[in-house]
Design a protein around this motif. Structure first.
Motif, PDB file in Angstrom:
ATOM      1  N   GLY A 150     -91.590  29.667 -12.112  1.00 35.50           N
ATOM      2  CA  GLY A 150     -91.691  31.100 -11.849  1.00 35.50           C
ATOM      3  C   GLY A 150     -91.730  31.385 -10.357  1.00 35.50           C
ATOM      4  O   GLY A 150     -92.223  30.562  -9.576  1.00 35.50           O
ATOM      5  N   THR A 151     -91.234  32.547  -9.974  1.00 33.46           N
ATOM      6  CA  THR A 151     -91.292  32.958  -8.563  1.00 33.46           C
ATOM      7  C   THR A 151     -92.526  33.826  -8.296  1.00 33.46           C
ATOM      8  O   THR A 151     -92.596  34.517  -7.264  1.00 33.46           O
ATOM      9  N   GLU A 169     -83.425  36.520  -2.806  1.00 31.63           N
ATOM     10  CA  GLU A 169     -82.913  35.359  -2.075  1.00 31.63           C
ATOM     11  C   GLU A 169     -83.526  34.068  -2.634  1.00 31.63           C
ATOM     12  O   GLU A 169     -82.823  33.081  -2.861  1.00 31.63           O
ATOM     13  N   LEU A 170     -84.822  34.112  -2.868  1.00 31.09           N
ATOM     14  CA  LEU A 170     -85.480  32.917  -3.420  1.00 31.09           C
ATOM     15  C   LEU A 170     -84.987  32.623  -4.837  1.00 31.09           C
ATOM     16  O   LEU A 170     -84.760  31.453  -5.188  1.00 31.09           O
ATOM     17  N   ILE A 171     -84.820  33.668  -5.631  1.00 31.62           N
ATOM     18  CA  ILE A 171     -84.321  33.469  -6.996  1.00 31.62           C
ATOM     19  C   ILE A 171     -82.958  32.762  -6.936  1.00 31.62           C
ATOM     20  O   ILE A 171     -82.716  31.792  -7.656  1.00 31.62           O
ATOM     21  N   GLN A 197     -80.815  42.804 -11.335  1.00 32.33           N
ATOM     22  CA  GLN A 197     -80.453  42.016 -10.139  1.00 32.33           C
ATOM     23  C   GLN A 197     -81.062  40.622 -10.195  1.00 32.33           C
ATOM     24  O   GLN A 197     -80.425  39.644  -9.785  1.00 32.33           O
ATOM     25  N   ALA A 198     -82.277  40.531 -10.697  1.00 35.22           N
ATOM     26  CA  ALA A 198     -82.940  39.224 -10.776  1.00 35.22           C
ATOM     27  C   ALA A 198     -82.188  38.299 -11.735  1.00 35.22           C
ATOM     28  O   ALA A 198     -81.979  37.117 -11.447  1.00 35.22           O
ATOM     29  N   LEU A 199     -81.746  38.863 -12.853  1.00 41.52           N
ATOM     30  CA  LEU A 199     -80.959  38.043 -13.783  1.00 41.52           C
ATOM     31  C   LEU A 199     -79.638  37.649 -13.144  1.00 41.52           C
ATOM     32  O   LEU A 199     -79.206  36.488 -13.234  1.00 41.52           O
ATOM     33  N   ASP A 200     -79.009  38.607 -12.480  1.00 49.23           N
ATOM     34  CA  ASP A 200     -77.716  38.336 -11.845  1.00 49.23           C
ATOM     35  C   ASP A 200     -77.841  37.304 -10.724  1.00 49.23           C
ATOM     36  O   ASP A 200     -76.886  36.594 -10.409  1.00 49.23           O
ATOM     37  N   ALA A 201     -79.033  37.225 -10.110  1.00 48.11           N
ATOM     38  CA  ALA A 201     -79.261  36.239  -9.041  1.00 48.11           C
ATOM     39  C   ALA A 201     -79.476  34.833  -9.616  1.00 48.11           C
ATOM     40  O   ALA A 201     -79.608  33.870  -8.859  1.00 48.11           O
TER      41      ALA A 201
END
Ligand SMILES: CC(=O)N[C@H](C=O)[C@@H](O)[C@H](O)[C@H](O)COP(=O)(O)O
Length: 228
Positions: A150-151, A169-171, A197-201
């Protein structure tokens, strides 16, 4: 040993909702948190993340979806399920997944992260989510045997800036490192667009807490927006 086996595939691309009230707050009650959790499941949460032994127990009784349990002890340094004993208590309370501090910092019981994870695996059927604050944490946590990364602690350990929204960026960095563990994006995801966006990253699943379950914060956001 309790039977806590879950299929992680059920979380692929899904929303996990974290329901937490902080010490002294009006909603700091396990029954309330379990009701908030059940409401989130009605809305489509594929899993719930809750803090505290009683909250884990009440939430397990209230929802059918997997429960990620943690125990916050203090608020500085290593405070998210800091020791093996905290982790085993979460597992005994019914957590399918125990979220623990997954950083490279020394732990209060002197065990390494690998020893802690091995202890949870030996003594329970719970999986371990390592709450990390950087790519180096994530690499170390994967090597230490974490089942999920996890982040959660990005922006809270001094290794990463505290971004306004999620640390995309970290993801992307952790996803790009192909650690072979599901990557759970967590921390400051405040809108549906940011969750996307988090999923796309590259995240496997997304945890949203404050923006769904913390009315005091949400109210403050609106109040701030109304200031001249
Ligand atoms: C850093 C820390 O203590 N994070 C905690 C971890 O369980 C919670 O206070 C957060 O609410 C949770 O991570 C979800 O994040 P957000 O509320 O930003 O959606």
């Amino acid at each position: 040993m309790t039977l806590n086996l879950i299929d992680l595939n059920s979380l692929a691309g899904q929303l996990v909702v974290s329901a937490q009230a902080y010490p002294g707050e009006p909603m700091r009650d396990p029954r309330t948190m379990a009701q908030v959790a059940a409401s989130a499941v009605v809305g489509g949460a594929a899993a719930i993340r809750v803090q505290g032994i009683a909250d884990i127990q009440f939430t397990r009784a209230a929802v059918e979806v997997p429960v990620i349990g943690l125990w916050k002890d203090g608020h500085d340094g290593v405070f998210i399920t800091p020791t093996l004993q905290h982790a085993l208590s979460c597992a005994s309370a019914g957590a399918h997944i125990v979220a623990i501090d997954g950083t490279r910092r020394p732990r209060p019981d002197g065990l390494s992260l690998a020893e802690t994870i091995a202890g949870v695996h030996a003594e329970s059927n719970a999986l371990v989510m390592a709450d990390c604050g950087s790519l180096d944490d994530a690499v170390a946590a994967a090597a230490a045997g974490a089942d999920l990364i996890g982040t959660t602690l990005a922006g809270y350990t001094g290794e990463r800036p505290k971004t306004d929204g999620p640390d995309l960026e970290l993801i992307a960095q952790i996803s790009g490192a192909s650690l072979g563990r599901p990557l759970i994006a967590e921390g400051r995801i405040h809108s549906p667009a940011q969750a996307r966006q988090a999923l796309d990253a590259g995240a496997f699943a997304v945890v949203v807490g404050t923006a769904i379950t913390h009315p005091a914060s949400i109210t403050g956001w609106f109040k701030d927006a109304l200031r001249a």
